[in-house]
Every structure is written in structure tokens, then in C-alpha cells.
Design a protein around this motif. Structure first.
Motif, mmCIF file in Angstrom:
data_model
loop_
_atom_site.group_PDB
_atom_site.id
_atom_site.type_symbol
_atom_site.label_atom_id
_atom_site.label_comp_id
_atom_site.label_asym_id
_atom_site.label_seq_id
_atom_site.Cartn_x
_atom_site.Cartn_y
_atom_site.Cartn_z
ATOM 1 N N GLY A 165 -6.227 6.288 0.209
ATOM 2 C CA GLY A 165 -5.456 5.223 0.734
ATOM 3 C C GLY A 165 -5.808 4.557 2.352
ATOM 4 N N ILE A 166 -5.141 3.907 2.925
ATOM 5 C CA ILE A 166 -5.473 3.343 4.121
ATOM 6 C C ILE A 166 -5.822 4.125 5.316
ATOM 7 C CG2 ILE A 166 -2.984 2.895 4.985
ATOM 8 C CD1 ILE A 166 -3.650 0.174 5.932
ATOM 9 N N LEU A 167 -5.112 5.136 5.054
ATOM 10 C CA LEU A 167 -5.177 6.206 6.407
ATOM 11 C C LEU A 167 -6.567 7.234 6.194
ATOM 12 C CD1 LEU A 167 -3.801 6.942 8.997
ATOM 13 C CD2 LEU A 167 -2.871 9.000 7.915
ATOM 14 N N HIS B 213 -2.829 6.729 -1.989
ATOM 15 C CA HIS B 213 -2.628 5.225 -1.766
ATOM 16 C C HIS B 213 -1.037 4.982 -1.650
ATOM 17 C CE1 HIS B 213 -6.451 4.865 -3.436
ATOM 18 N NE2 HIS B 213 -6.496 3.889 -2.595
ATOM 19 N N VAL B 214 -0.429 4.031 -1.627
ATOM 20 C CA VAL B 214 0.988 3.718 -1.475
ATOM 21 C C VAL B 214 2.102 4.269 -2.729
ATOM 22 C CG1 VAL B 214 0.845 1.219 -1.864
ATOM 23 C CG2 VAL B 214 2.535 2.062 -0.340
ATOM 24 N N ILE B 215 1.544 3.818 -3.866
ATOM 25 C CA ILE B 215 2.570 4.131 -4.849
ATOM 26 C C ILE B 215 2.762 5.687 -4.915
ATOM 27 C CG2 ILE B 215 2.834 4.251 -7.501
ATOM 28 C CD1 ILE B 215 2.119 1.316 -7.412
ATOM 29 N N ARG C 264 1.299 -7.657 1.121
ATOM 30 C CA ARG C 264 1.956 -7.813 -0.222
ATOM 31 C C ARG C 264 0.615 -6.962 -1.005
ATOM 32 N NH1 ARG C 264 5.922 -11.001 -1.003
ATOM 33 N NH2 ARG C 264 5.060 -11.242 -3.252
ATOM 34 N N ARG C 265 0.786 -6.258 -1.964
ATOM 35 C CA ARG C 265 -0.169 -5.869 -2.884
ATOM 36 C C ARG C 265 0.087 -6.110 -4.226
ATOM 37 N NH1 ARG C 265 -2.100 -5.431 1.528
ATOM 38 N NH2 ARG C 265 -3.187 -3.811 2.578
ATOM 39 N N GLU C 266 -1.092 -6.131 -4.938
ATOM 40 C CA GLU C 266 -1.193 -6.409 -6.445
ATOM 41 C C GLU C 266 -1.336 -5.065 -7.017
ATOM 42 O OE1 GLU C 266 -4.536 -8.673 -7.638
ATOM 43 O OE2 GLU C 266 -3.771 -9.014 -9.691
ATOM 44 N N LYS D 57 1.744 2.995 11.945
ATOM 45 C CA LYS D 57 0.762 3.014 11.124
ATOM 46 C C LYS D 57 0.352 1.675 10.689
ATOM 47 C CE LYS D 57 0.775 7.585 9.571
ATOM 48 N NZ LYS D 57 2.061 8.037 10.577
ATOM 49 N N PRO D 58 -0.801 1.663 10.262
ATOM 50 C CA PRO D 58 -1.384 0.316 9.947
ATOM 51 C C PRO D 58 -0.864 -0.316 8.791
ATOM 52 C CG PRO D 58 -2.969 2.017 9.229
ATOM 53 C CD PRO D 58 -2.062 2.711 9.913
ATOM 54 N N ASP D 59 -0.915 -1.703 8.841
ATOM 55 C CA ASP D 59 -0.494 -2.578 7.707
ATOM 56 C C ASP D 59 -1.697 -2.916 6.838
ATOM 57 O OD1 ASP D 59 2.230 -2.976 7.982
ATOM 58 O OD2 ASP D 59 2.185 -4.806 8.809
ATOM 59 N N GLY D 60 -2.924 -2.940 7.655
ATOM 60 C CA GLY D 60 -4.203 -3.352 6.782
ATOM 61 C C GLY D 60 -3.783 -4.778 6.444
HETATM 62 O O1 GFB Z 1 -2.226 1.813 -0.657
HETATM 63 P P1 GFB Z 1 -2.610 1.702 0.634
HETATM 64 O O2 GFB Z 1 -2.887 3.249 1.176
HETATM 65 O O3 GFB Z 1 -3.901 0.974 0.670
HETATM 66 O O4 GFB Z 1 -1.541 0.991 1.418
HETATM 67 P P2 GFB Z 1 -4.418 -0.518 0.943
HETATM 68 C C1 GFB Z 1 -1.169 -0.318 1.114
HETATM 69 C C2 GFB Z 1 -0.033 -0.735 1.963
HETATM 70 O O5 GFB Z 1 1.180 0.206 2.140
HETATM 71 C C3 GFB Z 1 -0.334 -0.670 3.556
HETATM 72 C C4 GFB Z 1 1.848 0.619 3.443
HETATM 73 O O6 GFB Z 1 0.125 -1.690 4.025
HETATM 74 C C5 GFB Z 1 0.179 0.780 3.952
HETATM 75 O O7 GFB Z 1 0.589 0.763 5.337
HETATM 76 N N1 GFB Z 1 2.307 1.944 2.969
HETATM 77 C C6 GFB Z 1 3.747 2.049 3.339
HETATM 78 C C7 GFB Z 1 1.748 3.069 2.842
HETATM 79 N N2 GFB Z 1 3.969 3.346 3.193
HETATM 80 C C8 GFB Z 1 2.626 3.984 2.849
HETATM 81 C C9 GFB Z 1 2.389 5.274 2.514
HETATM 82 O O8 GFB Z 1 3.529 6.523 2.759
HETATM 83 N N3 GFB Z 1 1.098 5.661 2.389
HETATM 84 C C10 GFB Z 1 0.291 4.853 2.115
HETATM 85 N N4 GFB Z 1 -0.976 5.066 1.668
HETATM 86 N N5 GFB Z 1 0.525 3.647 2.348
HETATM 87 C C11 GFB Z 1 -6.810 0.947 0.362
HETATM 88 C C12 GFB Z 1 -8.164 0.653 1.007
HETATM 89 O O9 GFB Z 1 -5.979 -0.027 1.185
HETATM 90 O O10 GFB Z 1 -6.463 0.457 -0.999
HETATM 91 C C13 GFB Z 1 -9.205 1.144 0.155
HETATM 92 O O11 GFB Z 1 -8.160 1.426 2.133
HETATM 93 C C14 GFB Z 1 -8.935 0.597 -1.412
HETATM 94 O O12 GFB Z 1 -10.432 0.785 0.542
HETATM 95 C C15 GFB Z 1 -7.733 0.604 -1.845
HETATM 96 O O13 GFB Z 1 -9.162 -0.677 -1.533
HETATM 97 C C16 GFB Z 1 -7.318 0.248 -3.244
HETATM 98 O O14 GFB Z 1 -4.473 -1.739 -0.211
HETATM 99 O O15 GFB Z 1 -3.997 -0.939 2.537
#
Ligand code: GFB
Length: 319
Positions: free
Chosen positions: A74-76, A185-187, A214-216, A273-276
Motif C-alpha cells: 500500500g501507500i505507506l 492496501h486500503v481495502i 478516489r480509487r477504482e 498520513k498521505p492521500d497519494g
Molecule cells: O490502497 P492504498 O494504500 O494505495 O491507499 P494507493 C489508497 C488510499 O486509501 C490512500 C487511503 O488515499 C490512503 O491514504 N487509506 C485510508 C488507507 N486508510 C488507509 C489504511 O488504513 N491503509 C491504507 N493502505 N490506505 C498504492 C501504490 O497506492 O496502490 C502502489 O502505492 C500500487 O504503487 C497500489 O499502485 C495499487 O492507491 O494510494
């Protein structure tokens, strides 16, 4: 549709990364096809080592290769371990693609990620948005490695006539995902946090960032089906997007997961924490025109994933 470009009948197919969420879904999907699946089983083949990769190819001589092996997170995790994300992913793509060429593999499918596109690409993101602007800083290391993977496939096609293709999935989820709160990842992160809160009568759950990005999200079984579709039917130089064509804000995603889990508390937002990337939505019209589209509705996919999560032991969850 006309004759498939690549007939799977009697073929031997190596799934690199068969233990991961995506690789294991591709194994499940290919079990329905008239082909033989090969992978390294319980042995470890370090695909970052060219000799180990080539030895595996020499012994197994697959007709086709699916490259689902990758360091993902995930993002972190992406932001914290840039060297691991760029080195491991560059090495895996380079070694597997060169070995596939040396051992005359007839078809190769490389999986990438929608983070290859510029941070502020026009939405939905078309394939030709590649390399038109700066990347999202939290995951540029991973993105650069995946862009190199696209270019490797194109270069081997041009120079050697190799039928190597690449596809770029949107954010994936499903059974077999990583539920570790630091690296996931977030889910899976929100599912686990919300599940724990519901079980411990906690009233709040923390969401990273503002909740506005927003994510797909695509269910991994749909992804596996798309990979098999492309393996059979696509032979082009351009990479192809794989997604649902729909996105959702992180705050609304949290609410949907809460409904699935049965959590009635509140959400708080940790803006340290970052939004990305503000939005990542793929334009999937090329894939739709070829004849493939996703089937799993997000809420149903989340419910099925939650059922898997609830039935697993701690050791199965890669915590
Ligand atoms: O799924 P995620 O880590 O990946 O985070 P990215 C998506 C969004 O969810 C971000 C938020 O805006 C996060 O800040 N978020 C909220 C959380 N709560 C949480 C949490 O508890 N955990 C996490 N992980 N996120 C990754 C990329 O980006 O996605 C990779 O870093 C790759 O390179 C992958 O492309 C599919 O969509 O931001």
C-alpha cells in the motif's frame, strides 16, 4: 470472436508469483482450462536472481508465462521502502522477460499497475497518458519499475518478435490479500480495522488521509479472468488497462465496508498520513472493445472477501 491468437490447449503455463493474491487467483482460473500449470510449488525461486530464474525456465520449458510476481504494498510501504520497490520489481521483470526470450516462450503476460500514469492524468486515464507528466511521489519507484516492464515487453517484441504483452490493473482486492496494517492496501486495512472495532465494541475507526481520494477497485477473480482473456486474445505492443470503469472515495469505501461488517460507529481521519494520487480511474474502453468486462459488483466482492477474511486463521492472513 475469431480464432484465439493463443490457443491454451495442451500448453504449459508458468505462473510466476503463484503464492500471491493475484497469482493464486490466476492458478484457480486456469484450472478450468485445457492446459498444464507450472509453478515452483513450495520451493523458492528468487526471481531477482537471473541464474535461478533461468534454471527454472530451463527445467520447466513453459509455452507461456504470466508474470504476477512483484513486490507490492500500500501507500505507506511504497513510500517507506523505495529501494525494495524499484529494485525487486525491475529485477523480476528483467530476469523473467530475458529468460522467457532465451527459452523461446511463445507468449508472456506482464502485470503492472495503474500507478504508471501521471499523478494528475486526465480521468479516466487512457493508455496513451503514459509518460505525459510527473508521477505520484509516494509510489514513483514502483511505477518506474512497472513502466520499465511495459517497455521491456515492447522492446523484445520489436527486436525479437516475442509475443510479450502487458496489462495494467487498477487497485485489486479479494481473498488472499495482505491484511497487515502497515503494508497493506486500503481495502484489507479498513476491513481488518473495522472488523476489530466491531468485535471490541470500539466506536471509532481511523482512516488515513482525508478520505477524499478516489480509487477504482477490481476483484482479483475478475483480474484473473482478464489475464486469461488477454493471454488468449491479445497480441499487441500497447499495454492495456484492466478495471471496472467506476471509482469511489475512500470515505464512501469505508462506509460500504462498515455496512458489510455491520459496524455502526464513526470514522476519524489521520491527515498526517498521505492521500497519494487524488484520483485513479482507468479508461477501460480498449479492453471493453476487445470483449472483456468486469463482473463483480464492489459490495458483493467486499462481502465475499470479508467472508474469506472471517474464516481464515491469523497465520493465513500474512499479518
Ligand atoms: O490502497 P492504498 O494504500 O494505495 O491507499 P494507493 C489508497 C488510499 O486509501 C490512500 C487511503 O488515499 C490512503 O491514504 N487509506 C485510508 C488507507 N486508510 C488507509 C489504511 O488504513 N491503509 C491504507 N493502505 N490506505 C498504492 C501504490 O497506492 O496502490 C502502489 O502505492 C500500487 O504503487 C497500489 O499502485 C495499487 O492507491 O494510494
Amino acid at each position: 470472436m475469431s480464432e484465439p491468437a493463443f490457443d491454451l490447449t495442451g500448453k504449459t503455463i508458468w505462473i510466476a508469483g503463484h503464492r500471491g493474491m493475484v497469482g493464486s487467483a490466476i492458478v484457480r482460473r486456469l484450472e478450468n482450462e485445457p492446459c498444464t500449470i507450472v509453478h515452483c510449488g513450495d520451493n523458492r525461486v528468487d526471481l531477482r536472481r537471473q541464474d535461478e530464474t533461468e534454471d527454472f525456465l530451463a527445467q520447466n520449458k513453459p509455452d507461456a508465462v504470466i508474470v504476477a510476481a512483484a513486490r507490492v504494498g500500500g501507500i505507506l510501504a511504497n513510500d517507506t521502502y523505495p529501494a525494495d520497490f524499484i529494485y525487486d520489481n525491475l529485477a523480476i521483470s528483467t530476469n523473467v522477460i530475458e529468460a522467457a526470450h532465451r527459452f523461446n516462450v511463445g507468449k508472456l503476460v506482464l502485470l503492472g499497475s495503474s500507478c504508471i500514469y501521471p499523478r494528475l492524468a486526465a480521468q479516466p486515464m487512457r493508455e496513451d497518458a503514459l509518460l505525459t507528466g510527473p508521477l505520484e511521489p509516494t509510489n514513483e519507484w514502483y511505477a518506474i519499475a512497472k513502466i520499465a516492464g511495459i517497455k521491456l515487453c515492447q522492446a523484445y517484441r520489436r527486436q525479437h518478435g516475442s509475443d510479450f504483452i502487458s496489462c495494467m490493473p487498477t487497485n485489486l482486492y479479494g481473498p488472499g490479500d495482505n491484511f497487515d496494517l502497515e503494508s497493506s492496501h486500503v481495502i484489507p486495512a479498513l476491513m481488518r480495522k473495522i472488523h476489530d472495532a466491531a468485535g471490541n465494541a470500539k466506536e471509532t475507526v481511523e482512516i488515513w488521509g482525508t478520505g477524499t481520494p478516489r480509487r477504482e477497485f477490481l476483484h482479483v477473480d475478475d483480474m484473473a479472468d482478464a489475464v486469461v482473456f488477454l493471454l488468449r486474445n491479445y497480441s499487441g505492443e500497447n499495454h492495456l488497462n484492466v478495471g471496472t470503469g467506476h471509482d469511489i472515495s475512500i470515505a464512501d469505501l469505508a462506509t460500504t465496508i462498515a455496512e458489510v461488517v455491520g459496524f455502526t460507529g464513526q470514522f476519524t481521519f489521520d491527515t498526517s498520513k498521505p492521500d497519494g494520487t487524488p484520483q485513479k480511474l482507468l479508461d477501460v474502453s480498449r479492453l471493453t472493445e476487445l470483449g472483456w468486462s468486469a463482473k463483480t459488483n464492489l459490495k458483493q466482492g467486499l462481502a465475499q472477501t470479508y467472508q474469506w477474511f472471517s474464516n481464515r486463521s491469523e497465520s493465513d492472513l500474512r499479518l
